[in-house]
Design a protein around this motif. Structure first.
Motif, PDB file in Angstrom:
ATOM      1  N   ALA A  23      10.127 -21.056 -29.733  1.00 33.72           N
ATOM      2  CA  ALA A  23      10.315 -21.768 -28.359  1.00 33.72           C
ATOM      3  C   ALA A  23       9.771 -23.400 -28.415  1.00 33.72           C
ATOM      4  O   ALA A  23      10.670 -24.279 -27.610  1.00 33.72           O
ATOM      5  CB  ALA A  23       9.606 -21.043 -27.187  1.00 33.72           C
ATOM      6  N   ALA A  24       9.020 -23.568 -29.063  1.00 35.93           N
ATOM      7  CA  ALA A  24       8.503 -25.160 -29.168  1.00 35.93           C
ATOM      8  C   ALA A  24       9.476 -25.990 -29.596  1.00 35.93           C
ATOM      9  O   ALA A  24       9.634 -27.307 -29.236  1.00 35.93           O
ATOM     10  CB  ALA A  24       7.099 -25.140 -29.873  1.00 35.93           C
ATOM     11  N   GLU A  25      10.280 -25.662 -30.525  1.00 33.85           N
ATOM     12  CA  GLU A  25      11.322 -26.399 -31.116  1.00 33.85           C
ATOM     13  C   GLU A  25      12.453 -27.054 -30.219  1.00 33.85           C
ATOM     14  O   GLU A  25      12.868 -27.887 -30.359  1.00 33.85           O
ATOM     15  CB  GLU A  25      12.309 -25.506 -32.066  1.00 33.85           C
ATOM     16  CG  GLU A  25      11.053 -25.140 -33.357  1.00 33.85           C
ATOM     17  CD  GLU A  25      12.016 -24.147 -34.356  1.00 33.85           C
ATOM     18  OE1 GLU A  25      13.115 -24.237 -34.263  1.00 33.85           O
ATOM     19  OE2 GLU A  25      11.376 -23.570 -35.169  1.00 33.85           O
ATOM     20  N   LEU A  26      12.368 -26.576 -28.957  1.00 29.39           N
ATOM     21  CA  LEU A  26      13.430 -26.850 -27.905  1.00 29.39           C
ATOM     22  C   LEU A  26      12.726 -27.643 -26.426  1.00 29.39           C
ATOM     23  O   LEU A  26      13.114 -27.636 -25.418  1.00 29.39           O
ATOM     24  CB  LEU A  26      14.557 -25.934 -27.440  1.00 29.39           C
ATOM     25  CG  LEU A  26      15.428 -25.731 -28.546  1.00 29.39           C
ATOM     26  CD1 LEU A  26      16.536 -24.601 -27.948  1.00 29.39           C
ATOM     27  CD2 LEU A  26      16.390 -26.725 -28.972  1.00 29.39           C
ATOM     28  N   ASP A  27      11.313 -27.744 -26.853  1.00 32.23           N
ATOM     29  CA  ASP A  27      10.460 -28.100 -25.783  1.00 32.23           C
ATOM     30  C   ASP A  27      11.077 -29.581 -24.860  1.00 32.23           C
ATOM     31  O   ASP A  27      11.216 -29.776 -23.815  1.00 32.23           O
ATOM     32  CB  ASP A  27       9.144 -28.528 -26.081  1.00 32.23           C
ATOM     33  CG  ASP A  27       8.339 -27.273 -26.106  1.00 32.23           C
ATOM     34  OD1 ASP A  27       8.902 -26.154 -25.391  1.00 32.23           O
ATOM     35  OD2 ASP A  27       7.314 -27.149 -26.443  1.00 32.23           O
ATOM     36  N   ALA A  28      11.579 -30.574 -26.164  1.00 27.13           N
ATOM     37  CA  ALA A  28      11.985 -31.650 -25.545  1.00 27.13           C
ATOM     38  C   ALA A  28      13.494 -31.472 -24.853  1.00 27.13           C
ATOM     39  O   ALA A  28      13.581 -32.170 -23.908  1.00 27.13           O
ATOM     40  CB  ALA A  28      12.145 -32.798 -26.701  1.00 27.13           C
ATOM     41  N   ALA A  32      13.998 -32.589 -20.843  1.00 22.95           N
ATOM     42  CA  ALA A  32      15.337 -33.424 -20.336  1.00 22.95           C
ATOM     43  C   ALA A  32      16.170 -32.736 -19.216  1.00 22.95           C
ATOM     44  O   ALA A  32      16.585 -33.540 -18.333  1.00 22.95           O
ATOM     45  CB  ALA A  32      15.996 -33.822 -21.673  1.00 22.95           C
ATOM     46  N   CYS A  33      16.222 -31.448 -19.565  1.00 23.25           N
ATOM     47  CA  CYS A  33      17.110 -30.809 -18.796  1.00 23.25           C
ATOM     48  C   CYS A  33      16.492 -30.940 -17.177  1.00 23.25           C
ATOM     49  O   CYS A  33      17.315 -31.075 -16.215  1.00 23.25           O
ATOM     50  CB  CYS A  33      17.339 -29.207 -18.970  1.00 23.25           C
ATOM     51  SG  CYS A  33      18.400 -29.059 -20.535  1.00 23.25           S
ATOM     52  N   LEU A  34      14.992 -30.560 -17.173  1.00 24.24           N
ATOM     53  CA  LEU A  34      14.397 -30.718 -15.896  1.00 24.24           C
ATOM     54  C   LEU A  34      14.570 -32.196 -15.261  1.00 24.24           C
ATOM     55  O   LEU A  34      14.554 -32.304 -14.142  1.00 24.24           O
ATOM     56  CB  LEU A  34      12.960 -30.414 -16.083  1.00 24.24           C
ATOM     57  CG  LEU A  34      12.691 -28.746 -16.393  1.00 24.24           C
ATOM     58  CD1 LEU A  34      11.473 -28.584 -16.414  1.00 24.24           C
ATOM     59  CD2 LEU A  34      13.559 -27.745 -15.402  1.00 24.24           C
ATOM     60  N   ASP A  35      14.496 -33.224 -16.081  1.00 25.42           N
ATOM     61  CA  ASP A  35      14.727 -34.379 -15.682  1.00 25.42           C
ATOM     62  C   ASP A  35      16.186 -34.605 -15.123  1.00 25.42           C
ATOM     63  O   ASP A  35      16.233 -35.183 -14.027  1.00 25.42           O
ATOM     64  CB  ASP A  35      14.542 -35.403 -16.812  1.00 25.42           C
ATOM     65  CG  ASP A  35      13.156 -35.566 -17.331  1.00 25.42           C
ATOM     66  OD1 ASP A  35      12.205 -35.401 -16.446  1.00 25.42           O
ATOM     67  OD2 ASP A  35      12.716 -36.192 -18.329  1.00 25.42           O
ATOM     68  N   ALA A  36      17.021 -34.130 -15.855  1.00 26.19           N
ATOM     69  CA  ALA A  36      18.313 -34.401 -15.074  1.00 26.19           C
ATOM     70  C   ALA A  36      18.681 -33.415 -13.919  1.00 26.19           C
ATOM     71  O   ALA A  36      19.374 -34.143 -13.085  1.00 26.19           O
ATOM     72  CB  ALA A  36      19.507 -33.947 -16.462  1.00 26.19           C
ATOM     73  N   LEU A  37      18.266 -32.441 -13.889  1.00 27.28           N
ATOM     74  CA  LEU A  37      18.146 -31.623 -12.467  1.00 27.28           C
ATOM     75  C   LEU A  37      17.540 -32.555 -11.615  1.00 27.28           C
ATOM     76  O   LEU A  37      17.990 -32.378 -10.305  1.00 27.28           O
ATOM     77  CB  LEU A  37      17.417 -30.249 -12.693  1.00 27.28           C
ATOM     78  CG  LEU A  37      18.133 -29.258 -13.709  1.00 27.28           C
ATOM     79  CD1 LEU A  37      17.478 -28.125 -13.834  1.00 27.28           C
ATOM     80  CD2 LEU A  37      19.850 -29.212 -12.935  1.00 27.28           C
ATOM     81  N   GLY A  38      16.647 -33.125 -11.746  1.00 29.64           N
ATOM     82  CA  GLY A  38      15.718 -33.878 -10.754  1.00 29.64           C
ATOM     83  C   GLY A  38      16.512 -34.984 -10.168  1.00 29.64           C
ATOM     84  O   GLY A  38      16.551 -35.518  -9.221  1.00 29.64           O
ATOM     85  N   VAL A  39      17.490 -35.524 -11.016  1.00 31.95           N
ATOM     86  CA  VAL A  39      18.603 -36.682 -10.678  1.00 31.95           C
ATOM     87  C   VAL A  39      19.492 -35.793  -9.651  1.00 31.95           C
ATOM     88  O   VAL A  39      19.879 -36.507  -8.720  1.00 31.95           O
ATOM     89  CB  VAL A  39      19.290 -37.138 -11.703  1.00 31.95           C
ATOM     90  CG1 VAL A  39      20.751 -38.006 -11.339  1.00 31.95           C
ATOM     91  CG2 VAL A  39      18.547 -38.185 -12.601  1.00 31.95           C
ATOM     92  N   LEU A  40      20.030 -34.742  -9.836  1.00 34.79           N
ATOM     93  CA  LEU A  40      20.797 -33.966  -8.993  1.00 34.79           C
ATOM     94  C   LEU A  40      20.130 -33.778  -7.333  1.00 34.79           C
ATOM     95  O   LEU A  40      20.666 -33.945  -6.620  1.00 34.79           O
ATOM     96  CB  LEU A  40      21.210 -32.455  -9.524  1.00 34.79           C
ATOM     97  CG  LEU A  40      21.820 -32.488 -10.713  1.00 34.79           C
ATOM     98  CD1 LEU A  40      22.288 -30.938 -11.001  1.00 34.79           C
ATOM     99  CD2 LEU A  40      22.934 -33.358 -10.565  1.00 34.79           C
ATOM    100  N   ALA A  41      18.798 -33.370  -7.555  1.00 36.38           N
ATOM    101  CA  ALA A  41      18.050 -33.069  -6.379  1.00 36.38           C
ATOM    102  C   ALA A  41      18.021 -34.414  -5.397  1.00 36.38           C
ATOM    103  O   ALA A  41      18.104 -34.570  -4.421  1.00 36.38           O
ATOM    104  CB  ALA A  41      16.705 -32.707  -6.675  1.00 36.38           C
TER     105      ALA A  41
END
Length: 239
Positions: A23-28, A32-41
């Motif tokens: 799982a840790a291999e895709l932490d970054a 980044a996905c959560l940051d992008a969703l913040g732009v949507l909000a």
């Protein structure tokens, strides 16, 4: 009119329970996905439409409240595309994996900013129909946001799902440039036949985005680019 878009990869491995010890291999990528969703909000949309690749069972529209599952990947985990309201019937069709990953991301953010719907797009859908679908989505409300799920080539290394193809690196580099620059013309010009040969599942959803963003004059930012497991993954935010 399209006011914002987030582009995210859609491997079930993005869900830690599926990735397990890796799982840790895709932490970054997750961050980044959560940051992008913040732009949507932050765009304060009237409606959010999730678009992702789908096989025959998952193609077409999926309403708010549709459920998905990761049972096929050995994990007893169910997700739902937002909450359905009192009196709404529970959608019968299950979300395809790409939209299930999107639902998981949205659950992590506690999305309540706008009503939801989703569109599963078949890989063979030709460019003109993808662009037309995007234009139709952008016309759904005065302020529409898109969450677009899709992966790049699956042929970046010898151990990649599609083995090594020397064309894959250049293809993914072009996608990264287009997503980072919100270049709708470059996305619309992606070669569907080449994308199919390189197993790039994101081609059709990205071209839906290109159609939706025509004339919207959005700016783009590439938040993540890598090829773990030999597959091109990108995260971008358009606003």
């Amino acid at each position: 009119m399209l006011v914002a878009a987030a582009v995210c990869p859609c491997p079930p491995l993005l869900v830690p329970g599926v990735a397990a010890g890796a799982a840790a291999e895709l932490d970054a990528a997750r961050d980044a996905c959560l940051d992008a969703l913040g732009v949507l909000a932050a765009s304060r949309p009237d409606r959010l439409v999730v678009v992702g690749p789908a096989g025959p069972e998952g193609r077409g529209a999926h309403p708010q409240g549709a459920a998905g599952s990761f049972a096929g990947f050995g994990v007893d985990l169910e997700v739902r595309l937002g909450a359905f309201g009192p009196g709404d019937s529970v959608p019968e069709r299950e979300l395809p994996p790409s939209l299930s990953v999107a639902a998981w991301l949205l659950e992590r953010t506690g999305w309540t900013d706008a009503p939801l719907e989703a569109l599963g797009v078949g890989e063979p859908l030709d460019t003109d129909r993808c662009l037309a679908a995007g234009r139709e989505l952008a016309a759904r409300a005065e302020r529409v946001a898109l969450l677009v799920m899709g992966d790049g080539s699956a042929c970046r290394t010898l151990k990649a799902p599609g083995y090594l193809d020397e064309r894959a690196t250049a293809f993914d580099a072009g996608v990264a440039r287009a997503l980072g620059a919100a270049d709708t013309a470059a996305l619309a010009a992606l070669d569907a036949s080449l994308a199919y040969e390189l197993k790039a599942a994101g081609r059709a959803p990205w071209q839906v985005l290109a159609g939706a963003a025509e004339g919207a004059r959005l700016g783009g930012e590439l938040l993540y680019e890598d090829a773990p497991y030999g597959v091109g993954y990108f995260v971008a935010a358009w606003s």
